[in-house]
Design a protein around this motif. Structure first.
Motif, PDB file in Angstrom:
ATOM      1  N   PRO A   1       0.946  -1.228   0.086  1.00  0.00           N
ATOM      2  CA  PRO A   1       0.093   0.139   0.035  1.00  0.00           C
ATOM      3  C   PRO A   1       0.993   1.405   0.093  1.00  0.00           C
ATOM      4  O   PRO A   1       1.925   1.450   0.288  1.00  0.00           O
ATOM      5  N   ILE A   2       0.161   2.235  -0.471  1.00  0.00           N
ATOM      6  CA  ILE A   2       0.672   3.824  -0.383  1.00  0.00           C
ATOM      7  C   ILE A   2       0.713   4.014   1.249  1.00  0.00           C
ATOM      8  O   ILE A   2      -0.161   3.948   1.747  1.00  0.00           O
ATOM      9  N   SER A   3       1.892   4.482   1.492  1.00  0.00           N
ATOM     10  CA  SER A   3       2.212   4.811   3.139  1.00  0.00           C
ATOM     11  C   SER A   3       1.556   6.329   3.263  1.00  0.00           C
ATOM     12  O   SER A   3       1.168   6.164   4.642  1.00  0.00           O
ATOM     13  N   HIS A   4       1.715   7.135   2.481  1.00  0.00           N
ATOM     14  CA  HIS A   4       1.445   8.455   3.099  1.00  0.00           C
ATOM     15  C   HIS A   4       1.179   9.418   1.857  1.00  0.00           C
ATOM     16  O   HIS A   4       1.889   8.921   0.805  1.00  0.00           O
ATOM     17  N   VAL A   5       0.391  10.317   1.883  1.00  0.00           N
ATOM     18  CA  VAL A   5       0.221  11.126   0.873  1.00  0.00           C
ATOM     19  C   VAL A   5       0.545  12.530   1.399  1.00  0.00           C
ATOM     20  O   VAL A   5      -0.137  12.954   2.511  1.00  0.00           O
ATOM     21  N   PHE A   6       1.469  13.341   0.796  1.00  0.00           N
ATOM     22  CA  PHE A   6       1.907  14.382   1.111  1.00  0.00           C
ATOM     23  C   PHE A   6       0.999  15.748   1.123  1.00  0.00           C
ATOM     24  O   PHE A   6       0.225  15.592   0.140  1.00  0.00           O
ATOM     25  N   ASP A   7       0.840  16.648   1.740  1.00  0.00           N
ATOM     26  CA  ASP A   7      -0.262  17.674   1.730  1.00  0.00           C
ATOM     27  C   ASP A   7       0.709  18.759   0.861  1.00  0.00           C
ATOM     28  O   ASP A   7       1.081  19.927   1.175  1.00  0.00           O
ATOM     29  N   CYS A   8       0.674  18.361  -0.389  1.00  0.00           N
ATOM     30  CA  CYS A   8       1.011  19.531  -1.180  1.00  0.00           C
ATOM     31  C   CYS A   8       0.308  19.525  -2.529  1.00  0.00           C
ATOM     32  O   CYS A   8      -0.130  18.348  -2.884  1.00  0.00           O
ATOM     33  N   PRO A   9       0.249  20.429  -3.551  1.00  0.00           N
ATOM     34  CA  PRO A   9      -0.521  20.215  -4.710  1.00  0.00           C
ATOM     35  C   PRO A   9      -0.083  19.288  -5.522  1.00  0.00           C
ATOM     36  O   PRO A   9       1.313  19.298  -5.704  1.00  0.00           O
ATOM     37  N   PRO A  10      -0.963  18.482  -6.138  1.00  0.00           N
ATOM     38  CA  PRO A  10      -0.246  17.336  -7.306  1.00  0.00           C
ATOM     39  C   PRO A  10       0.392  17.971  -8.506  1.00  0.00           C
ATOM     40  O   PRO A  10       0.202  19.218  -8.856  1.00  0.00           O
ATOM     41  N   LEU A  11       1.499  17.277  -8.892  1.00  0.00           N
ATOM     42  CA  LEU A  11       1.997  17.702 -10.085  1.00  0.00           C
ATOM     43  C   LEU A  11       0.991  18.090 -11.380  1.00  0.00           C
ATOM     44  O   LEU A  11       0.144  16.908 -11.453  1.00  0.00           O
TER      45      LEU A  11
ATOM     46  N   ALA B   1      12.046  16.622 -10.722  1.00  0.00           N
ATOM     47  CA  ALA B   1      10.846  17.682 -10.303  1.00  0.00           C
ATOM     48  C   ALA B   1      10.663  17.554  -8.820  1.00  0.00           C
ATOM     49  O   ALA B   1       9.802  18.290  -8.197  1.00  0.00           O
ATOM     50  N   LEU B   2      11.243  16.542  -7.940  1.00  0.00           N
ATOM     51  CA  LEU B   2      11.051  16.222  -6.738  1.00  0.00           C
ATOM     52  C   LEU B   2      12.256  16.489  -5.880  1.00  0.00           C
ATOM     53  O   LEU B   2      12.591  15.682  -5.075  1.00  0.00           O
ATOM     54  N   ARG B   3      12.867  17.597  -6.013  1.00  0.00           N
ATOM     55  CA  ARG B   3      14.292  17.829  -5.531  1.00  0.00           C
ATOM     56  C   ARG B   3      14.092  18.351  -4.200  1.00  0.00           C
ATOM     57  O   ARG B   3      15.239  18.668  -3.601  1.00  0.00           O
ATOM     58  N   ALA B   4      13.000  18.636  -3.418  1.00  0.00           N
ATOM     59  CA  ALA B   4      12.965  19.118  -2.268  1.00  0.00           C
ATOM     60  C   ALA B   4      11.964  18.394  -1.368  1.00  0.00           C
ATOM     61  O   ALA B   4      10.992  18.825  -0.930  1.00  0.00           O
ATOM     62  N   PRO B   5      12.312  17.105  -0.925  1.00  0.00           N
ATOM     63  CA  PRO B   5      11.695  16.283  -0.020  1.00  0.00           C
ATOM     64  C   PRO B   5      10.858  17.019   1.094  1.00  0.00           C
ATOM     65  O   PRO B   5       9.581  16.811   1.491  1.00  0.00           O
ATOM     66  N   ALA B   6      11.628  17.655   1.568  1.00  0.00           N
ATOM     67  CA  ALA B   6      11.321  18.290   3.006  1.00  0.00           C
ATOM     68  C   ALA B   6      10.018  19.404   2.695  1.00  0.00           C
ATOM     69  O   ALA B   6       9.350  20.124   3.753  1.00  0.00           O
ATOM     70  N   ALA B   7       9.686  19.703   1.453  1.00  0.00           N
ATOM     71  CA  ALA B   7       9.080  20.869   1.112  1.00  0.00           C
ATOM     72  C   ALA B   7       7.571  20.230   0.561  1.00  0.00           C
ATOM     73  O   ALA B   7       6.691  20.832   0.380  1.00  0.00           O
ATOM     74  N   PHE B   8       7.392  19.124   0.627  1.00  0.00           N
ATOM     75  CA  PHE B   8       6.355  18.336   0.320  1.00  0.00           C
ATOM     76  C   PHE B   8       4.907  18.561   1.187  1.00  0.00           C
ATOM     77  O   PHE B   8       3.858  18.563   0.920  1.00  0.00           O
ATOM     78  N   ASP B   9       5.312  18.656   2.571  1.00  0.00           N
ATOM     79  CA  ASP B   9       4.520  19.370   3.540  1.00  0.00           C
ATOM     80  C   ASP B   9       4.384  20.643   3.626  1.00  0.00           C
ATOM     81  O   ASP B   9       5.465  21.144   3.591  1.00  0.00           O
ATOM     82  N   PRO B  10       3.258  21.447   4.163  1.00  0.00           N
ATOM     83  CA  PRO B  10       3.266  22.693   4.327  1.00  0.00           C
ATOM     84  C   PRO B  10       4.201  23.197   5.407  1.00  0.00           C
ATOM     85  O   PRO B  10       4.620  22.688   6.235  1.00  0.00           O
ATOM     86  N   GLU B  11       4.705  24.368   5.147  1.00  0.00           N
ATOM     87  CA  GLU B  11       5.732  24.895   6.248  1.00  0.00           C
ATOM     88  C   GLU B  11       4.823  25.217   7.275  1.00  0.00           C
ATOM     89  O   GLU B  11       3.624  25.609   7.450  1.00  0.00           O
ATOM     90  N   PRO B  12       5.689  25.017   8.553  1.00  0.00           N
ATOM     91  CA  PRO B  12       5.117  25.509   9.605  1.00  0.00           C
ATOM     92  C   PRO B  12       4.817  26.881  10.018  1.00  0.00           C
ATOM     93  O   PRO B  12       5.333  27.726   9.467  1.00  0.00           O
ATOM     94  N   MET B  13       3.629  27.194  10.853  1.00  0.00           N
ATOM     95  CA  MET B  13       3.307  28.482  10.828  1.00  0.00           C
ATOM     96  C   MET B  13       4.194  29.004  11.613  1.00  0.00           C
ATOM     97  O   MET B  13       4.929  28.444  12.552  1.00  0.00           O
ATOM     98  N   VAL B  14       4.176  30.493  11.664  1.00  0.00           N
ATOM     99  CA  VAL B  14       5.373  31.609  12.401  1.00  0.00           C
ATOM    100  C   VAL B  14       4.490  32.066  13.581  1.00  0.00           C
ATOM    101  O   VAL B  14       3.453  32.651  13.399  1.00  0.00           O
TER     102      VAL B  14
END
Length: 743
Positions: free
Chosen positions: A83-93, A119-132
């Motif tokens: 199964p797919i383990s996780h879906v990231f909270d970012c807009p789809p390609l 096209a996926l060179r920044a894995p840490a950016a797939f989930d939204p940035e934390p609020m400030v």
């Protein structure tokens, strides 16, 4: 399934506590050299669509992948698939991006997963940035009202949100003052969205000042932008003709239409002046994208490009694979530059792929150059591209007067490399308080070191190339693999001391000669391998632009579109250097490089000169440069390409076979040659040892596939690879469609 060796995409997660119910299957591209997408099960309740960025199990690891188009493979029971383990909270390609990935993979014969990886060179950016965490003034009075506290409260009284540091900075106080007010309940804590990496550019920040030919050129491009359809324009303008200001108007119109813009530059890390010019026009800098960007900033730029917060990105060739939300224009500046060719994993030319991306996305593409590639010139002549000519410099600036120095008649003094004519010209320039540039496209002090007693030549132990002396660092270094050792005092072959001699010049040696003739002049050496890297290069380029140097000695870095107001003399130390090889593009590249370098002179209206030292003054390239008749050079070059059925009138593909032993490489290359199908119009040349036959300890053999323009090169290569021997042991095969390098 093979284990993916990339650390970039390997993300470990804790195992799921319970096995979920599977509802359907989807294809997922994973970042590995697999020929197709793999099928994965979608757990019940999980929402995915084509383009969704997901995490999936691959062997013992969890890796990043992207849900792809198409059906699953044959109705496999979802219960039998992982199964797919996780879906990231970012807009789809988006669909256009996925089509672009498929097109690049098909054209370059690369695994689609490796193309999608770009096209996926920044894995840490797939989930939204934390609020400030922020602050908002809620009223009240502190126990003790100091002038500093009063200033903070006055600024925050409008009720707008502030960050702690931002408020302290605005009030001109320390953060402890703000902290004291927080502790007394004067402010409440709120959470703010993360700040943008750059401010939004304003197309109306500065009004256009274009006139004459530049305004006509801008109007022609604006017509394509307003249509909002695919079209390719080639701005062919001499150095200093205002090409950048012309395409700035196309950017402004695209921004007015609510679209995003990508500007490709061959050396974005070195073009701080371009970013400043952009800011002067639009009131904000574009977001940068290149290999020297800090990881955190790369993540922010990727995320804000895909969400649409970033409106303009200026980047190196890899920026072409950023998944923009709504891309509406691509600019390819210096479109002729070889730096647009990637020769690692996926071999592609960013200029050509930019045109493809524009066609798939149905938006305009603008190519820009003072010395366009032969391919772009032919496309302009055939009507595929709209060519816009800018034959004169912007304002009152004139092109430099160019002259050849025949080194057979004006030889340098013994042990030197600068003609007396060149030395006199440098002296006159410096005496007037102006700047001189000496150009030599060769790094280091000398390209070869040998022993005068026994003739021993210092060669790289891992490559078939000589070790280049770098006297500034007291090293001899291989420019193929990076091997380096301290410069020896004695010959390792015969043991003789103090009899090693440097043969030929590099920029360090020219600097030594210049300093000998002009000891009081301020000199700077510009080379990609100087100590301090990109940061120091930017500082030194800025220093030159401010007039803080008299004489500059540089490699091809100085040809990258820099604007040096006081530069009035450009001297080419060895104009013949680029012609001394078997590259079919040698004449074109020499013409482009020398034209770009001499174009650094006189860009602000000062009387300027260019001097080219050559032993071949009658060569067509030299005559074309000094006469200013670029059209005659291109006409001759295009005619020769057409007769030889070379690009763009023919097609080429390069195959490099490498192995730990020469025999293994040659045997496999011959096996591939024998597997080539017999097809009319396509021939295979070789195998032969590559010009650089040994790199990093690996022996290299080369095959060159040549076909006519309408040949099915990809089909031929697929059939050839299918029938070729399997890669065994240390054997590796690299395939390059439309090669730019023949080494």
């Amino acid at each position: 399934m093979s284990k993916d060796s990339s650390d970039l995409f390997g993300v470990l997660f804790e195992a799921a506590p319970a096995k979920p119910v599977m509802s359907r299957t989807v294809p997922v591209l994973v970042p590995m050299p697999a020929p197709r997408a793999y099928s994965y099960a979608v757990p019940e309740g999980m929402a995915v669509e084509p383009g969704s960025v997901v995490q999936v199990p691959l062997g013992p690891r969890q890796v990043i992948g992207v849900v792809w188009d198409g059906e699953d493979d044959g109705g496999v029971d979802p219960k039998k698939l992982r199964p797919i383990s996780h879906v990231f909270d970012c807009p789809p390609l988006g669909r256009h991006m996925r089509d672009f990935v498929d097109w690049v993979a098909t054209y370059t014969l690369s695994p689609p997963g490796l193309v999608a990886r770009m096209a996926l060179r920044a894995p840490a950016a797939f989930d939204p940035e934390p609020m400030v965490e922020g602050l908002r003034f809620i009223g009240g009075q502190p126990e003790r009202l100091t002038p500093a506290r009063a200033k903070v409260m006055e600024i925050a009284a409008d009720g707008l949100a502030w960050t702690r540091l931002g408020l302290a900075h605005a009030a001109g106080v320390s953060t402890s003052v703000v902290d004291g007010l927080i502790s007394q309940g004067i402010f409440e804590t709120i959470f703010l969205p993360p700040p943008p990496v750059v401010a939004k550019p304003d197309p109306e920040f500065t009004a256009s000042r274009l006139q004459g030919p530049q305004k006509d050129a801008a109007d022609e491009i604006l017509a394509d932008v307003r249509k909002g359809e695919f079209a390719v324009s080639l701005i062919d303008g001499v150095t200093g003709s205002g090409k950048t200001e012309v395409y700035f108007e196309a950017i402004a119109e695209t921004l007015r239409r609510g679209k995003q813009v990508l500007i490709l530059l061959p050396e974005i890390a070195l073009t701080a002046s371009f970013l400043e010019r952009f800011q002067d026009r639009f009131g904000a800098k574009p977001a940068e994208w290149h290999s020297d960007l800090a990881p955190k900033m790369r993540e922010k730029v990727w995320r804000q490009a895909v969400t649409g917060e970033v409106r303009v990105v200026a980047g190196a060739r890899s920026a072409l694979f950023l998944p923009f939300e709504d891309l509406g224009l691509i600019i390819v500046d210096e479109e002729h530059d070889p730096a647009y060719k990637q020769e690692d994993r996926v071999y592609y030319n960013a200029r050509d792929m930019a045109v493809v991306r524009g066609r798939i996305g149905d938006f305009p593409v603008v190519l820009v150059s003072a010395t366009p590639s032969v391919e772009s010139q032919v496309n302009g002549q055939s009507g595929r591209y709209t060519t816009i000519h800018l034959p004169t410099r912007y304002g009152d600036a004139a092109l430099p007067d160019l002259h050849l120095i025949d080194m057979r008649r004006h030889a340098p003094e013994r042990g030197g490399f600068l003609s007396p004519v060149m030395i006199r010209a440098i002296g006159k320039t410096v005496a007037k308080g102006e700047q001189a540039l000496m150009f030599l496209n060769r790094r280091g002090y000398a390209p070869l070191t040998l022993c005068r007693v026994c003739g021993h030549r210092f060669q790289c132990p891992q490559c078939s190339s000589w070790l280049v002396e770098h006297r500034f660092r007291n090293q001899i270094q291989c420019h193929q693999c990076g091997y380096a050792e301290r410069t020896p005092e004695a010959c390792p072959e015969c043991g003789t001391l103090d009899h090693l001699v440097a043969c030929g010049p590099g920029v360090e040696r020219i600097a030594e000669e210049v300093e000998r003739h002009f000891p009081d002049a301020r000199t700077i050496v510009l080379s990609s391998d100087i100590m301090g890297g990109v940061k120091r290069l930017r500082l030194e380029l800025d220093a030159i632009a401010k007039g803080e140097a008299d004489i500059v000695i540089g490699t091809q870095l100085v040809a990258k579109g820099h604007n040096f107001p006081l530069m009035t003399l450009v001297g080419i130390v060895d104009a013949d250097l680029g012609l001394a090889n078997g590259d079919p593009r040698a004449a074109e590249r020499t013409f482009q490089l020398l034209s770009q370098v001499t174009g650094r002179a006189g860009r602000t209206g000062l009387k300027s000169h260019g001097l080219l030292q050559t032993y071949q003054p009658q060569h067509p390239v030299m005559q074309a440069i000094v006469s200013g008749d670029a059209s005659a050079f291109y006409e001759r070059e295009i005619s020769e390409r057409e007769r030889a059925i070379l690009p763009p009138f023919g097609r080429l593909a390069s195959i490099i076979v490498s192995a730990d032993t020469r025999q293994d490489a040659e045997t496999h290359a011959r096996g591939m040659r024998n597997a080539a199908p017999q097809v009319t119009g396509i021939s295979v040349l070789g195998p032969a040892e590559a010009p650089i036959a040994l790199v990093r300890g690996r022996h290299r053999f080369r095959l060159l596939v040549h076909g006519r323009r309408n040949s099915d090169m990809q089909g031929f290569l697929r059939a050839m690879l299918a029938q070729s021997p399997k890669e065994r042991g240390s054997v590796q095969v690299q395939l390059d469609i439309d090669p730019q390098s023949f080494l």
